[in-house]
Design an enzyme around this catalytic site. Structure first.
Site, PDB file in Angstrom:
ATOM      1  N   LYS A 408      24.324 -32.276   8.466  1.00 18.04           N
ATOM      2  CA  LYS A 408      24.386 -33.824   8.390  1.00 18.04           C
ATOM      3  C   LYS A 408      25.615 -34.102   7.661  1.00 18.04           C
ATOM      4  O   LYS A 408      26.055 -35.486   7.577  1.00 18.04           O
ATOM      5  CB  LYS A 408      23.297 -34.443   7.471  1.00 18.04           C
ATOM      6  CG  LYS A 408      22.004 -34.261   8.162  1.00 18.04           C
ATOM      7  CD  LYS A 408      20.746 -34.716   7.313  1.00 18.04           C
ATOM      8  CE  LYS A 408      19.485 -34.639   8.137  1.00 18.04           C
ATOM      9  NZ  LYS A 408      19.035 -33.212   8.471  1.00 18.04           N
ATOM     10  N   LEU A 448      12.283 -24.765   8.778  1.00 18.96           N
ATOM     11  CA  LEU A 448      10.967 -24.812   8.922  1.00 18.96           C
ATOM     12  C   LEU A 448      10.000 -24.927   7.533  1.00 18.96           C
ATOM     13  O   LEU A 448      10.240 -23.939   6.867  1.00 18.96           O
ATOM     14  CB  LEU A 448      10.434 -23.875   9.829  1.00 18.96           C
ATOM     15  CG  LEU A 448      11.110 -23.649  11.195  1.00 18.96           C
ATOM     16  CD1 LEU A 448      10.700 -22.603  11.745  1.00 18.96           C
ATOM     17  CD2 LEU A 448      10.451 -25.096  12.115  1.00 18.96           C
TER      18      LEU A 448
END
Length: 633
Positions: A408, A448
């Site tokens: 990001k 995850l």
């Protein structure tokens, strides 16, 4: 060694074997007419063969295993005992000097009959016991199809035969050589593509994947076919875990979305990483978080001398310390409560413990939360915290400082990403200033199951009965497992020479809407049972994440899953100006933070707000023009 009554009976059974084999060998030699004239030879042979056979059985270790579990190792022991008995027979035939010579055919028949008696007896006993214990279970239990007709599938069939809960009706496998054959009496119907037809014809509603080493794409294809046919999908443990005794082959569990997003196992240069870490004092900030905690566990594997756990959350620090106490009590850990913005606490920690390596994982990471009403706190925590920890590391002579960054930070459209890019620039500037500390940065995407990630959120929504909320039908994200990310961070740290930004190979991006659909199906529901609602991109969110900014290029490294970013240089007076901005008295408004971040990070495009959304029958409907604004952000 203690012997039981049952062991004595088994020993007596084996002592009958040479008598049986010796007598029947003569009967076969003389066409089932008893040779009275060979009595002296027969008796002399038994006098020699019985005691030697008794010794051979004990020497071969025949009484270690239970007959009900008789298998290949027991057959090997039987063959060792028979081999010794046969050698005794050869010696007897060579040395015996009676009136009649021993028929040479007995030297062939005797070992064959010994094996038939000893091995056959064990097999018959096991068949009897299994029928007695499990025979009543035949044709009971839920019909199940197994995907994979290899060793794992065969072991699973054998285990499930003993279970009252399952009934294996067949297998499928892409290996054409197995089609039309049987695995322990269960037919192999064909390839994986035939799974829907097999499920329907055999009235099966459960499928077990018994191919843990298969590529993720194959498992995903099998799971998709099974789910579309209305079956519940389970997975069996890997053969390595079964062989090592860590788990039983029957320890099946429901297939999870992690299994379908799973990536190839990471191989790192453990020697190189171990040389960097062995015996060192290592500080991990944000140690109680998902990545920080896994980093600590991975670091412990490499024999660090002391592990400093720096964390602002009291409970997270306590939980991690308890985990080490229960699982790795031999690792020296030092739980340290503290805030990365607290200069005095950091100075104390570095002065007392002198960490040689620093892994800086502490950060605010939740994009929408940091975007509204918390922008200044994101800047202080993510940038000022990095600056203060990094300067302490440099001042106290740490060998390496590794910043855990994010994808990001690439062309950011949110405060969180912009502050992480600013943190990268801070480390670049400190490295350029010189000193003994090497600064390295590692970028990767979503992991995850990490705290605040989409998968636990979807699981909770499904458990509540829905709806499952997705921001946009086209939104995609990169995913990797927490252990993979932590291992690659260590690999990158050991390879760095200072000032590099490493990016991890994140594989292919995953469409979040597809992820939601798969999770709903794997949970045993349809989209009619649990709706998917599209609610629009949240503040600061991108439709697609990137791993490289427009002005960046990469170069290869010796590791196939790591590349180094060539990033633009930082201005000479960067740190002085940045420090003055970060240390100003607050509060500072979100808008002011965004304006400042635009100046620091030119590739940053601030979030400007988007029109509201309304949800109709599970599908988000945006006002005219809103979609274009969302995509353009």
């Amino acid at each position: 060694m203690k012997t039981s009554h049952r062991t004595n009976l088994v020993f007596l059974f084996d002592l009958v074997a040479p008598v049986f084999a010796w007598a029947v060998a003569f009967l076969l030699r003389f066409n089932f007419e008893w040779p009275y004239w060979y009595h002296s030879v027969i008796v002399a042979g038994l006098v020699v063969l019985v005691p030697i056979h008794a010794f051979a059985c004990l020497w071969a270790g025949l009484y270690r295993g239970l007959w009900i579990f008789a298998s290949l190792p027991d057959l090997k022991r039987v063959l060792r005992a028979v081999a010794m008995s046969s050698l005794a027979l050869v010696a007897f035939v060579a040395l015996y000097r009676g009136d009649l010579a021993t028929p040479r055919s007995t030297m062939v028949l005797y070992p064959m009959l010994l094996v038939a008696w000893m091995a056959g007896g064990r097999v018959v006993y096991r068949m009897f016991k299994e029928h007695r214990l499990y025979g009543g279970l035949i044709a009971q239990g839920k019909p199940v199809v197994i995907v994979g007709a290899g060793r794992g599938g065969a072991m699973l069939v054998r285990e499930l035969e003993r279970s009252p809960d399952w009934r294996v009706v067949g297998l499928v496998d892409d290996d054409r050589n197995k089609w039309g054959r049987e695995v322990l009496g269960c037919p192999v119907f064909g390839g994986i593509d035939r799974l829907p037809q097999v499920i329907e014809s055999e009235k099966a509603r459960h499928v077990i994947l018994a191919m843990p080493s298969a590529a993720t794409a194959i498992k995903r294809r099998a799971a998709d076919l099974a789910v579309q046919a209305g079956a519940h999908v389970f997975t069996a443990p890997g053969l390595e875990d079964v062989m090592s005794g860590r788990v039983a082959i029957s320890a099946i569990r429901p297939l999870e979305i992690d299994d379908l997003l799973g990536r190839e196992e990471v191989e790192i240069d453990t020697g190189h990483v171990g040389a960097m870490l062995s015996g060192k004092t290592v500080l991990v900030t944000g140690a109680g978080g998902s990545i920080g905690g896994e980093l600590c566990r991975q670091l412990a594997r490499f024999g660090v001398g002391r592990l400093l756990l720096f964390e602002s959350s009291e409970y997270a620090l306590y939980a991690l310390a308890e985990w080490f106490s229960a699982n790795l009590p031999g690792v020296e850990i030092v739980p340290l409560a503290g805030d990365v913005k607290d200069s005095e606490r950091l100075e104390e920690v570095f002065a007392v413990y002198r960490p040689q390596l620093v892994f800086h994982a502490a950060a605010y990471k939740h994009v929408p939360l940091m975007e509204v009403r918390n922008a200044w706190q994101a800047a202080r925590n993510n940038v000022l915290g990095t600056l203060r920890v990094a300067e302490c590391a440099q001042r106290w002579g740490a060998e390496r400082f590794v910043l855990i960054s994010t994808d990001k930070a690439v062309n950011p459209t949110n405060v969180m990403g912009a502050t992480k890019r600013l943190a990268e620039m801070t480390c670049q500037a400190l490295h350029a200033r010189g000193g003994s500390t090497q600064f390295e940065m590692v970028r990767f995407g979503n992991v995850l199951g990490s705290t605040g990630s989409v998968i636990p959120k979807f699981q909770a929504q499904i458990a509540r009965g829905g709806p499952v909320t997705v921001t946009d039908p086209e939104i995609t994200r990169y995913f990797m497992s927490i252990p993979e990310a932590a291992q690659l961070v260590l690999q990158a740290a050991s390879m760095g020479e200072g000032g590099e930004i490493f990016i991890l190979d994140m594989g292919e991006p995953v469409k979040i809407a597809d992820l939601a659909r798969n999770m709903i199906r794997l949970s045993g529901y349809t989209e009619e049972d649990i709706r998917i609602e599209f609610r629009g991109l949240r503040p600061g969110e991108k439709l697609h994440e990137e791993l490289l900014a427009d002005a960046e290029a990469t170069i290869e490294t010796p590791h196939p899953k790591l590349r180094v970013v060539r990033s633009r240089p930082v201005a000479d007076n960067f740190l002085e100006q940045l420090r003055a901005w970060l240390e100003q008295k607050g509060p500072v408004s979100d808008e002011a933070v965004r304006l400042a971040l635009v100046n620091w990070v030119p590739e940053y495009t601030p979030y400007e707000g988007r029109p509201g959304l309304r949800v109709v029958a599970g599908t988000a409907v945006q006002p005219p023009g809103a979609r274009g604004a969302a995509r353009g952000a």
